[in-house]
Scaffold this active site. Structure first.
Site, PDB file in Angstrom:
ATOM      1  CD  GLU A 267       1.783  -5.820   8.491  1.00  0.00           C
ATOM      2  OE1 GLU A 267       1.992  -7.050   8.639  1.00  0.00           O
ATOM      3  OE2 GLU A 267       2.494  -5.092   7.785  1.00  0.00           O
TER       4      GLU A 267
ATOM      5  CG  HIS B 165      -0.215   0.081   2.524  1.00  0.00           C
ATOM      6  ND1 HIS B 165       0.312   1.248   3.024  1.00  0.00           N
ATOM      7  CD2 HIS B 165       0.073  -0.884   3.430  1.00  0.00           C
ATOM      8  CE1 HIS B 165       0.886   1.012   4.192  1.00  0.00           C
ATOM      9  NE2 HIS B 165       0.766  -0.278   4.460  1.00  0.00           N
TER      10      HIS B 165
END
Length: 557
Positions: free
Chosen positions: A79, A8
């Site tokens: 994550e 990202h």
């Protein structure tokens, strides 16, 4: 199948170096720019499916890259959950938090983070998600957008490095990695393929604040930046009147004259408008003269061709018109061998705003004078090797130039500093052993060690908490660490650090246990990410062969 991996874009929490895993932060303006660069790169790459973590920062990045194509959300690609450390900086942690974090860094495979998850639980979750994507897409090309830790787990899984190889991978923002996966073998096409400019900040500058004469100004040397002009200009094309008449008659393409006004919208980056049509549309090129664009009356931007001649080549030979063919012959245009229309496409990189006030809601637009050398106050350097005190001179900014030395006092043989010399060929400078060197840094650098092969180490400020530089024997200056402790951490745990600068391969074979023992001499553990991957040439410091060479370029007292 082929898998493209993307981390990202940047978030404000990245910029502030905060802990966050499941904390749902979105990407910032730089992150959007990184995603847009990736979108441009993937326009010409065939992608059958796009997968993303469900967290905002990954999903937003994926949606920008997808450019209207569907994105499938896979929560398993999240994550790691950092529990009580989420949304925290090191400075904001309590003493007990810091102690626990230190323990986790040593035993991250087994220690469970309070209110978070174990590493192996995270690893199994992510790799299971990746396995499902592979199983469902055999023979296809897919894009996976996720997080640094999650991507590291995926690379460990694919390469066979396993959980213990986790810290060997670091996925950079604004880059992508590509891997071919089959039942028999795995091949990496690229890892961290660079698309975004990381060494310099994007700085948007009002094009109308620039002096009309290019020789009238000079940029400050201490502003590493990607200067991007913003605003809409009018450009006058010096074409023959008969050319203009033919183009106007047959192509609805009217070149602007001096008395014509440019449109009142504000473009980021700058567009130079040079022609219009009868439908309220405009033809423009970029500030650097590259690219021809059409801006419709409803402000949609279309990329037409690489330059004006290519555009005319494309449209003239589409017409069955003798006048146009005669014009093409006069200006030496030949019929294109390929279909130039296939390059015509919407352009999303250039953005139009109604006025400057509107654009400043999203970008800070600078005045060019902020980056110009002041005529009232000039830059001057003093030789710090001969002058102990900085002089004060009216009308001048004064900086030191030359070499300083920061000597160390060595102790016993088994001292950690002695081990740096014995194991890593790093010779710390100490009283009575000051080297005599000709090279001359501008501004000044403080030397504290050398590599025995013509390379020297220096810090940039008054103490060892400032960034550390390496001056190669070719007199190139590289920034290699944020402070002295990080420098020692790097040379201890990354014996191949110099390969990126010199190409020299290190013949050092040490076990993990031996590296750990070496680091303990300084109270240091292995870095979480490879420090040497962040080396950059330092543009601010210039190294000359001697003071005479420096004086040819600089004013040195």
């Amino acid at each position: 199948m082929k898998i493209y991996f993307v981390r990202h874009g940047e978030t404000d929490m990245n910029a502030r170096n905060m802990f966050y895993g499941w904390y749902d932060a979105d990407i910032n303006a730089k992150g959007v720019s990184q995603a847009e660069d990736l979108r441009d790169a993937f326009r010409d790459i065939p992608i059958d499916a796009i997968y993303s973590s469900d967290l905002k920062r990954a999903l937003h990045t994926a949606q920008i890259i997808a450019d209207g194509r569907p994105v499938e959300i896979v929560p398993d690609l999240r994550e790691m959950a950092y529990g009580i450390w989420e949304n925290r900086t090191w400075e904001s942690m309590t003493e007990s938090d810091r102690e626990l974090l230190k323990k986790w860094r040593y035993d991250w495979l087994n220690l469970e983070i309070p209110e978070g998850e174990t590493f192996m639980g995270f690893y199994d979750r992510v790799t299971s998600g990746l396995d499902r994507i592979i199983k469902e897409n055999k023979g296809k090309h897919v894009l996976v957008v996720s997080h640094n830790g999650a991507l590291s787990a995926m690379h460990c899984h694919l390469t066979g490095a396993g959980p213990k190889g986790f810290w060997n991978f670091n996925s950079k923002q604004g880059h992508y990695s590509a891997v071919w996966v089959s039942e028999k073998k795995l091949t990496y096409d690229c890892f961290n393929y660079p698309l975004c400019r990381e060494k310099a900040e994007n700085v948007y500058v009002d094009v109308f604040s620039r002096p009309s004469e290019s020789s009238a100004y000079m940029l400050h040397g201490d502003h590493p930046m990607n200067l991007i002009w913003a605003g809409t200009k009018k450009a006058i094309k010096r074409e023959k009147a008969e050319y203009k008449a033919v183009l106007n008659q047959y192509l609805d393409f009217v070149f602007l004259e001096k008395e014509d006004t440019a449109p009142d919208w504000f473009s980021v980056p700058t567009l130079c408008v040079f022609a219009k049509d009868s439908k309220g549309g405009w033809f423009a090129e970029r500030e650097n003269g590259q690219g021809i664009y059409y801006i419709s009356s409803d402000k949609k931007i279309t990329y037409l061709a690489e330059d004006l001649r290519t555009y005319l080549q494309m449209v003239i030979f589409e017409q069955e018109n003798d006048e146009l063919l005669k014009l093409a012959e006069e200006i030496n245009l030949k019929k294109p061998e390929e279909n130039l229309r296939r390059f015509v496409c919407p352009d999303y990189h250039i953005r139009l705003f109604t006025d400057k006030a509107e654009v400043e809601k999203q970008f800070q637009i600078h005045d060019f004078s902020e980056f110009m050398e002041s005529e009232e106050k000039k830059k001057i350097y003093y030789d710090c090797e001969k002058m102990m005190k900085k002089p004060e001179i009216d009308g001048y900014d004064v900086f030191s130039a030359g070499k300083k030395f920061d000597p160390f006092i060595m102790t016993c043989e088994e001292n950690g500093f002695t081990s740096l010399q014995r194991k890593r060929n790093i010779y710390l400078i100490w009283e009575g052993n000051l080297p005599k060197l000709d090279f001359y840094p501008v501004p000044s650098l403080t030397l504290f060690a050398h590599d025995g092969n013509g390379g020297y180490f220096a810090h940039m400020g008054k103490d060892m908490d400032t960034p550390i530089c390496f001056i190669s024997k070719e007199l190139e200056c590289w920034m290699i660490a944020g402070n002295f402790h990080e420098f020692v951490q790097m040379v201890v745990f990354e014996p191949d650090w110099k390969e990126k600068i010199t190409g020299e391969k290190a013949e050092i074979h040490e076990t993990e246990e031996e590296l750990k023992d070496f680091g303990m001499l300084f109270g240091l553990s292995a870095p979480e990410r490879k420090i040497s991957e962040n080396f950059v040439k330092e543009p601010f410091f210039r190294i000359f062969e001697n003071i005479e060479k420096a004086r040819e370029k600089m004013f040195i007292l």
